[in-house]
Design an enzyme around this catalytic site. Structure first.
Site, PDB file in Angstrom:
ATOM      1  N   TYR A 183       0.761  -1.276   0.281  1.00  0.00           N
ATOM      2  CA  TYR A 183      -0.139  -0.058  -0.083  1.00  0.00           C
ATOM      3  C   TYR A 183       0.906   1.195   0.080  1.00  0.00           C
ATOM      4  CZ  TYR A 183      -4.151  -2.858   1.289  1.00  0.00           C
ATOM      5  OH  TYR A 183      -5.258  -3.502   1.268  1.00  0.00           O
TER       6      TYR A 183
ATOM      7  N   LYS B  55      -0.932  -8.155  -2.155  1.00  0.00           N
ATOM      8  CA  LYS B  55      -2.330  -7.505  -2.109  1.00  0.00           C
ATOM      9  C   LYS B  55      -2.320  -6.150  -2.483  1.00  0.00           C
ATOM     10  CE  LYS B  55      -5.964  -7.579   1.606  1.00  0.00           C
ATOM     11  NZ  LYS B  55      -6.712  -6.841   1.154  1.00  0.00           N
TER      12      LYS B  55
HETATM   13  P1  FBP Z   1     -11.353  -4.108   2.814  1.00  0.00           P
HETATM   14  O1  FBP Z   1     -11.810  -5.008   1.844  1.00  0.00           O
HETATM   15  O2  FBP Z   1     -12.463  -4.034   3.923  1.00  0.00           O
HETATM   16  O3  FBP Z   1     -10.980  -2.849   2.050  1.00  0.00           O
HETATM   17  O4  FBP Z   1     -10.068  -4.877   3.536  1.00  0.00           O
HETATM   18  C1  FBP Z   1      -8.968  -4.816   3.026  1.00  0.00           C
HETATM   19  C2  FBP Z   1      -7.661  -4.285   3.613  1.00  0.00           C
HETATM   20  O5  FBP Z   1      -6.402  -4.657   3.034  1.00  0.00           O
HETATM   21  C3  FBP Z   1      -7.729  -5.049   5.007  1.00  0.00           C
HETATM   22  O6  FBP Z   1      -6.899  -6.057   5.059  1.00  0.00           O
HETATM   23  C4  FBP Z   1      -7.166  -3.771   5.837  1.00  0.00           C
HETATM   24  O7  FBP Z   1      -7.763  -3.675   7.259  1.00  0.00           O
HETATM   25  C5  FBP Z   1      -7.660  -2.553   5.167  1.00  0.00           C
HETATM   26  O8  FBP Z   1      -7.898  -3.031   3.858  1.00  0.00           O
HETATM   27  C6  FBP Z   1      -6.803  -1.273   5.131  1.00  0.00           C
HETATM   28  O9  FBP Z   1      -7.185  -0.474   4.350  1.00  0.00           O
HETATM   29  P2  FBP Z   1      -6.496   1.066   4.414  1.00  0.00           P
HETATM   30  O10 FBP Z   1      -4.956   0.805   4.972  1.00  0.00           O
HETATM   31  O11 FBP Z   1      -6.753   1.363   3.129  1.00  0.00           O
HETATM   32  O12 FBP Z   1      -7.375   1.891   5.448  1.00  0.00           O
END
Ligand code: FBP
Length: 268
Positions: free
Chosen positions: A143, A174
């Site tokens: 991310y 992911k």
């Molecule tokens: P969602 O499908 O609910 O978006 O979950 C995916 C995920 O990667 C979770 O594992 C994690 O808690 C969340 O999104 C983190 O999202 P962000 O850092 O963008 O708030």
């Protein structure tokens, strides 16, 4: 070195249920049903997910009744949304503890572009090394976040994250989807032999969500790792059945939506 990626794959595809949002976002994501981890484990079991992703605390208290029935993925690092510090998610659970809890894979968030990147890459590389020594696959949440990241869905930023994951040994990445199929082909290419799993995000309307699933599957990704779009939905199993059609059977969204409607009528 053999990494047992097949534990969270079916016919080379995977649909994973993520439930670490209680830590990452806080209870604001949860309601009276989804606040109970048992509700989510039951969705994962009945919905035949290829794995459920939780933090170690939830694994310890709830996975016992589902042991070996659903593959467990322990998220090794985590943070809350309450602080305002540089994007950093420290390791909170060791690979060894995850194995004791019954993990088939481990997960770790890498904040691509964070000022803390040197520490993050060091910690992530150690996780990969230890997990691979035990034959355990690693999923990297790649991310992009930090002061230099203007748009985390920029194709070059996504591709950079994908490449970092490959170079650092992640078995699965992911990644967020930018809704631009043409540019995303390059992102998938940059991931090389690391398999791409698409993240979910905020809850959207069913058909739009299924169309996104169809679109990404055509780009060569290996599946999805999603949370809120399923367990915030009033018919999580119906939507799951539709997603399986697309991810595991290669069907189109228009066909899958019929599956959703039929299953929803049965009250699922
Ligand atoms: P969602 O499908 O609910 O978006 O979950 C995916 C995920 O990667 C979770 O594992 C994690 O808690 C969340 O999104 C983190 O999202 P962000 O850092 O963008 O708030």
């Amino acid at each position: 070195m053999t990494i047992n990626v097949n534990k969270i794959l079916r016919n080379n595809k995977s649909l994973l249920l993520a439930y670490d949002q209680g830590l990452e976002h806080g209870p604001r994501d949860l309601d009276n049903k989804s606040v109970d981890p048992k509700y989510i484990f039951d969705i994962a079991l009945e919905g035949m997910y290829d794995g459920i992703i939780v933090q170690h605390g939830i694994a310890e208290k709830y996975y016992g009744s589902y042991f070996k029935e659903i593959p467990l993925i322990v998220k090794l690092n985590g943070k809350t949304s309450l602080t305002n510090i540089a994007p950093l998610s420290r390791q909170l659970c060791s690979v060894e503890r995850a194995i004791k809890l019954g993990a088939s894979a481990v997960g770790y968030t890498v904040y691509v572009g964070s000022p803390m990147e040197p520490e993050i890459l060091h910690e992530f590389s150690k996780v990969v090394e230890v997990a691979h020594d035990y034959g355990l696959p690693v999923i990297g949440w790649m991310y992009a976040r930090g002061p230099t990241i203007k748009n985390d869905l920029d194709k070059d930023i996504l591709a950079y994250g994908a490449r970092m994951g490959l170079e650092l040994g992640a078995d699965f990445l992911k990644l967020k989807y930018n809704h631009d199929p043409e540019s995303y082909k390059w992102v998938v290419k940059c991931a090389g032999r690391s398999r791409v799993l698409i993240s979910g995000g905020d809850k959207v309307e069913e058909l739009a969500f299924l169309k996104e699933a169809e679109e990404v599957m055509k780009l060569g990704v290996s599946g999805m790792a999603i949370g809120r779009n399923i367990w915030q939905h009033e018919k999580p199993l119906a939507l799951t059945a539709a997603l399986h059609k697309i991810i595991h059977e290669g069907k189109a969204a228009q066909e899958a939506i019929k599956v959703y409607e039929d299953e929803a009528k049965k009250g699922k």
